[in-house]
Design an enzyme around this catalytic site. Sequence first.
Site, PDB file in Angstrom:
ATOM      1  N   VAL A 155      -8.884  21.752  16.821  1.00 40.08           N
ATOM      2  CA  VAL A 155      -8.600  20.237  16.844  1.00 40.08           C
ATOM      3  C   VAL A 155      -9.366  19.577  15.634  1.00 40.08           C
ATOM      4  O   VAL A 155      -9.066  18.942  14.983  1.00 40.08           O
ATOM      5  CB  VAL A 155      -8.576  19.451  18.210  1.00 40.08           C
ATOM      6  CG1 VAL A 155      -8.357  18.124  18.069  1.00 40.08           C
ATOM      7  CG2 VAL A 155      -7.369  20.428  18.866  1.00 40.08           C
ATOM      8  N   ALA A 156     -10.820  19.765  15.770  1.00 42.33           N
ATOM      9  CA  ALA A 156     -11.637  19.152  14.987  1.00 42.33           C
ATOM     10  C   ALA A 156     -11.484  19.681  13.515  1.00 42.33           C
ATOM     11  O   ALA A 156     -11.612  18.890  12.719  1.00 42.33           O
ATOM     12  CB  ALA A 156     -13.227  19.482  15.363  1.00 42.33           C
ATOM     13  N   ILE A 212      -8.782  20.489  12.042  1.00 39.26           N
ATOM     14  CA  ILE A 212      -7.187  20.373  11.445  1.00 39.26           C
ATOM     15  C   ILE A 212      -7.138  19.028  10.776  1.00 39.26           C
ATOM     16  O   ILE A 212      -7.260  18.018  11.580  1.00 39.26           O
ATOM     17  CB  ILE A 212      -6.258  20.659  12.299  1.00 39.26           C
ATOM     18  CG1 ILE A 212      -6.297  22.237  12.844  1.00 39.26           C
ATOM     19  CG2 ILE A 212      -4.793  20.213  11.922  1.00 39.26           C
ATOM     20  CD1 ILE A 212      -5.285  22.360  14.052  1.00 39.26           C
ATOM     21  N   GLU A 227      -5.165  16.326  10.505  1.00 42.62           N
ATOM     22  CA  GLU A 227      -3.846  16.196  10.993  1.00 42.62           C
ATOM     23  C   GLU A 227      -2.922  15.131   9.922  1.00 42.62           C
ATOM     24  O   GLU A 227      -1.929  15.279   9.713  1.00 42.62           O
ATOM     25  CB  GLU A 227      -3.673  15.534  12.339  1.00 42.62           C
ATOM     26  CG  GLU A 227      -4.022  16.710  13.433  1.00 42.62           C
ATOM     27  CD  GLU A 227      -5.378  16.681  13.516  1.00 42.62           C
ATOM     28  OE1 GLU A 227      -6.441  16.331  12.695  1.00 42.62           O
ATOM     29  OE2 GLU A 227      -5.988  17.545  14.473  1.00 42.62           O
ATOM     30  N   ASP A 244       6.983   6.523 -30.051  1.00 45.07           N
ATOM     31  CA  ASP A 244       7.914   5.887 -31.109  1.00 45.07           C
ATOM     32  C   ASP A 244       7.191   4.888 -31.825  1.00 45.07           C
ATOM     33  O   ASP A 244       6.531   4.226 -31.099  1.00 45.07           O
ATOM     34  CB  ASP A 244       9.419   5.529 -30.509  1.00 45.07           C
ATOM     35  CG  ASP A 244      10.273   6.703 -30.357  1.00 45.07           C
ATOM     36  OD1 ASP A 244      10.187   7.680 -31.058  1.00 45.07           O
ATOM     37  OD2 ASP A 244      11.044   6.503 -29.459  1.00 45.07           O
ATOM     38  N   ASP A 299      14.270   7.737 -27.072  1.00 48.79           N
ATOM     39  CA  ASP A 299      15.455   6.879 -26.793  1.00 48.79           C
ATOM     40  C   ASP A 299      16.926   7.285 -27.069  1.00 48.79           C
ATOM     41  O   ASP A 299      18.042   6.992 -26.435  1.00 48.79           O
ATOM     42  CB  ASP A 299      15.377   5.470 -27.551  1.00 48.79           C
ATOM     43  CG  ASP A 299      14.877   5.272 -29.059  1.00 48.79           C
ATOM     44  OD1 ASP A 299      15.111   6.553 -29.424  1.00 48.79           O
ATOM     45  OD2 ASP A 299      14.640   4.582 -29.421  1.00 48.79           O
ATOM     46  N   ASP A 350      16.610  13.188 -28.392  1.00 49.57           N
ATOM     47  CA  ASP A 350      15.421  12.997 -27.930  1.00 49.57           C
ATOM     48  C   ASP A 350      15.185  13.844 -26.679  1.00 49.57           C
ATOM     49  O   ASP A 350      14.158  14.073 -26.159  1.00 49.57           O
ATOM     50  CB  ASP A 350      14.781  11.682 -27.788  1.00 49.57           C
ATOM     51  CG  ASP A 350      14.597  11.040 -29.092  1.00 49.57           C
ATOM     52  OD1 ASP A 350      14.164  11.533 -30.149  1.00 49.57           O
ATOM     53  OD2 ASP A 350      14.542   9.954 -29.091  1.00 49.57           O
ATOM     54  N   ASN A 384      -9.892  12.068  14.600  1.00 50.61           N
ATOM     55  CA  ASN A 384      -9.109  12.633  13.612  1.00 50.61           C
ATOM     56  C   ASN A 384      -7.907  11.812  13.157  1.00 50.61           C
ATOM     57  O   ASN A 384      -7.815  11.329  11.929  1.00 50.61           O
ATOM     58  CB  ASN A 384      -8.637  14.111  13.705  1.00 50.61           C
ATOM     59  CG  ASN A 384      -9.428  14.947  13.480  1.00 50.61           C
ATOM     60  OD1 ASN A 384     -10.800  14.589  13.157  1.00 50.61           O
ATOM     61  ND2 ASN A 384      -9.313  16.208  13.483  1.00 50.61           N
ATOM     62  N   ASP A 391     -10.324   8.358  12.270  1.00 51.91           N
ATOM     63  CA  ASP A 391     -10.455   8.756  10.708  1.00 51.91           C
ATOM     64  C   ASP A 391      -9.286   8.429   9.749  1.00 51.91           C
ATOM     65  O   ASP A 391      -9.535   7.803   8.621  1.00 51.91           O
ATOM     66  CB  ASP A 391     -10.783  10.413  10.569  1.00 51.91           C
ATOM     67  CG  ASP A 391     -12.096  10.658  10.781  1.00 51.91           C
ATOM     68  OD1 ASP A 391     -12.945   9.981  11.032  1.00 51.91           O
ATOM     69  OD2 ASP A 391     -12.312  12.014  10.912  1.00 51.91           O
TER      70      ASP A 391
HETATM   71  P1  ATP Z   1      11.473   5.341 -34.235  1.00 50.04           P
HETATM   72  O1  ATP Z   1      11.778   6.617 -34.429  1.00 50.04           O
HETATM   73  O2  ATP Z   1       9.880   5.047 -34.254  1.00 50.04           O
HETATM   74  O3  ATP Z   1      12.179   4.580 -33.242  1.00 50.04           O
HETATM   75  P2  ATP Z   1      13.084   4.524 -36.330  1.00 50.04           P
HETATM   76  O4  ATP Z   1      13.930   3.555 -35.707  1.00 50.04           O
HETATM   77  O5  ATP Z   1      12.898   4.184 -38.125  1.00 50.04           O
HETATM   78  O6  ATP Z   1      11.638   4.638 -35.626  1.00 50.04           O
HETATM   79  P3  ATP Z   1      15.343   6.466 -36.604  1.00 50.04           P
HETATM   80  O7  ATP Z   1      16.310   5.329 -35.724  1.00 50.04           O
HETATM   81  O8  ATP Z   1      15.603   7.613 -36.448  1.00 50.04           O
HETATM   82  O9  ATP Z   1      13.785   6.000 -36.220  1.00 50.04           O
HETATM   83  O10 ATP Z   1      15.756   5.978 -38.080  1.00 50.04           O
HETATM   84  C1  ATP Z   1      15.161   6.744 -39.183  1.00 50.04           C
HETATM   85  C2  ATP Z   1      15.651   5.950 -40.468  1.00 50.04           C
HETATM   86  O11 ATP Z   1      17.107   5.710 -40.784  1.00 50.04           O
HETATM   87  C3  ATP Z   1      15.031   4.650 -40.725  1.00 50.04           C
HETATM   88  O12 ATP Z   1      13.747   4.515 -41.349  1.00 50.04           O
HETATM   89  C4  ATP Z   1      16.152   4.034 -41.337  1.00 50.04           C
HETATM   90  O13 ATP Z   1      15.917   4.309 -42.993  1.00 50.04           O
HETATM   91  C5  ATP Z   1      17.478   4.565 -41.209  1.00 50.04           C
HETATM   92  N1  ATP Z   1      18.134   3.694 -40.113  1.00 50.04           N
HETATM   93  C6  ATP Z   1      17.871   3.230 -39.225  1.00 50.04           C
HETATM   94  N2  ATP Z   1      18.845   2.693 -38.576  1.00 50.04           N
HETATM   95  C7  ATP Z   1      19.697   2.591 -39.319  1.00 50.04           C
HETATM   96  C8  ATP Z   1      21.434   2.273 -39.317  1.00 50.04           C
HETATM   97  N3  ATP Z   1      21.704   1.659 -38.221  1.00 50.04           N
HETATM   98  N4  ATP Z   1      22.176   2.827 -40.323  1.00 50.04           N
HETATM   99  C9  ATP Z   1      21.530   3.238 -41.050  1.00 50.04           C
HETATM  100  N5  ATP Z   1      20.272   3.685 -41.406  1.00 50.04           N
HETATM  101  C10 ATP Z   1      19.564   3.550 -40.237  1.00 50.04           C
END
Ligand code: ATP
Length: 737
Positions: free
Chosen positions: A285-286, A288, A290, A332, A616, A620, A710, A714
């Site tokens: 008991v001592a 474990i 718990e 990013d 995002d 990715d 315990n 404790d």
């Molecule tokens: P992060 O990767 O840090 O979010 P980011 O927004 O620049 O940066 P992306 O969204 O991949 O990365 O964009 C890459 C490139 O594409 C930009 O640098 C820009 O030149 C072009 N871009 C971004 N948004 C648009 C859009 N809506 N239409 C056309 N070209 C775009």
Amino acid sequence: MESQYYAQTPQQVLHAVESQEEGLTTQQAQERIEKIGPNALREERKKPVWQVFLEQFKDLLVVILVVAAVISMLSGNAESTIVIFAVLILNAVLGTVQHCKAEKSLESLKAMSAPTARVFRDGERLIIPSDQIVPGDIVELEAGDMVVADGRILHNYSLKVNESSLTGESEGVEKTEAVIEGDKVALGDRKNLVFSGSLVVYGRALVVVTSTGMNTELGKVAALMNQTQRRKTPLQESLDQFSRRLAMIILIICVGVFALSLYHAGGFGTQAILDSLMFAVALAVAAIPEALSSIVTIVQAMGTQKMAKENAIMKELKAVETLGAVSVICSDKTGTLTQNRMTPQTAYVDGSLVDCSALTMEEPIHRRLIQTAILASDEEKGTAVGDPTEVALIMIGDGMGIEERAYREQYPRLCELAFDSDRKLMSTLHVLDGGETVMLTKGALDVLLEHSTQLLTSEGVVELTDQRREQILAVNQELSSKGLRVLAFAYRDMPGAARLDFTDEREYTFIGLISMIDPPRPEAIQAVADAKRGGIRTVMITGDHRVTASAIAKEIGILTPGTEAVEGAVIESMSDEELREFVPRVSVYARVSPEHKIRIVRAWQERGNLVAMTGDGVNDAPALKQADIGVAMGITGTEVAKDAAGMVLTDDNFATIVQAVKNGRNVYANIKKAIQFLLSGNTAGILTVLYASLAGLPVPFAAVHLLFINLLTDSLPAIALGLEPHSDAVMQEKPRP
Ligand code: ATP
């Protein structure tokens, strides 16, 4: 009739679900939700509390205690037996409470990261929680969205959907709006339908919802899907393992002590045996601990709650432990390190730089530039969150008195190629004033310039000579070095075209550039410095131009002397070993594609680091999964990214990651304190009993006393230690190995 929607025209389906192209009214939606309930899967029935309570007795250590109670009873110590049982019940209650608490905190975390959907109600585009969707709703789907209900496609713009959650097929399925003939079409072939739980990997579509909740295809297999179990965290696992081993060792020592006391007693009389048994039991008991596992869970659950309040939602308890040991954060740029509030600055057309506010529709080149900026962007009106880059472009038109919606109606979009971070372009097809069909494209300068052959000037269209190219690149360099984001614009005449595909994105006539500013977040500078003090390296990984990225990275303190900024492409030719040697030198990766991200994460991991990676977009997701902690953006992130991540930031802020790491370290430090306290208490108990048995003294504590020590004396202080206030001091140390 229900699942035959694929064989009907969009109009027939709209009619069948009593809806129209403009969507439902709020009132209609309200009535429907009252009638059929929210759009949610019925949760697997939770274990009743009594079952959780009984499960607490399954533990080996508890079994040893039960044996101890029986032995006490045999030795005529009835009170002692009662007390042991009382304490066991108390322990089970404690275990049940912590189980429920952890469950509840996970549930509320789940609710916080529930998906949303874009629907049209009362003719307005709204973003609402997905459980509010009803049949008849018109939902807009876009790359990165999670499909939240079953529906029939009304208008399709190259939609591609991953339906692996239903069909197991991991390739994206191309969708269509056309009617599909036949009456026994397999799920995977119903290409004009979308299904709840699938992920949009490309394109866009308008969809009318046909079924929700348990009536969806996903709902039908929900029983299979619902097997998400609450898994134990690695720390809990290793503690459990530790306890099991401990139990075995204890049993062996107990046998030894039993023999020893028998020897001291000098005989095999019943009394001697019982006395020796009491010794062995007391020792067991001592030894474990718990309350160990319960305390760890309580501390972790409280930690995740604190983090959620501070904008970091952990999707599982185990992420808390990992967070504390993170030594590299790959972040990013746009929106995470910067404010993602783009404001237009200067434009470059016809060989000269002009302020964006000085652009005019009277000037034909300016007009073509503005036209491309607005028409090759998606509509932003009525949306809570638009792409800030596009919002900035539309702002330019706004400043010139162009009413966005009317302008779009004047030049309808015949076809579009959506933006993605691999191509870095977006193109749309329109019939312009003179009746000519033109593809308008905007995107990254380096990509667009490469595909351009001509240049629009006030003297008309001229050849894009090397000299002119260099001039444009020089201007780009100049704007980028100020940390401005530069977007390029071009067009291509496409007489008679009705559709676009990626091979059309070439032979452009270059129009010009627009630059915009996206200032760094002030708190990011502090956070990068804090991270550095805590032995954590911050690396910027961005799709943006190298010069722009470097300028911002310098300002924030990421690009420091001795480290470099490189383009993602340089790692393509490197082997994994070379990359492993290379990564420590690099602080900024620009023009990165999602595949580069995975390799960078892996290279750091192979160097023995725990890596947090933000993301995002749809692409990715693999990198988020590869990272030890994938961090998704709660505001701008797609559902796909959130799904793949271990942590979601509700404010998209880099500083929140560093704060979460601090919390993670504190939770770990507190758990360590609690464990050390518990184990040292136990050791004291063991030594006392062992000493008494060696010296032939009577049992110093009865098993009951030790149990009390315990479990109450404790564990209460141990819980207190585990919940100690967090301190900043943890960020002065290097990450734990
Ligand atoms: P992060 O990767 O840090 O979010 P980011 O927004 O620049 O940066 P992306 O969204 O991949 O990365 O964009 C890459 C490139 O594409 C930009 O640098 C820009 O030149 C072009 N871009 C971004 N948004 C648009 C859009 N809506 N239409 C056309 N070209 C775009």
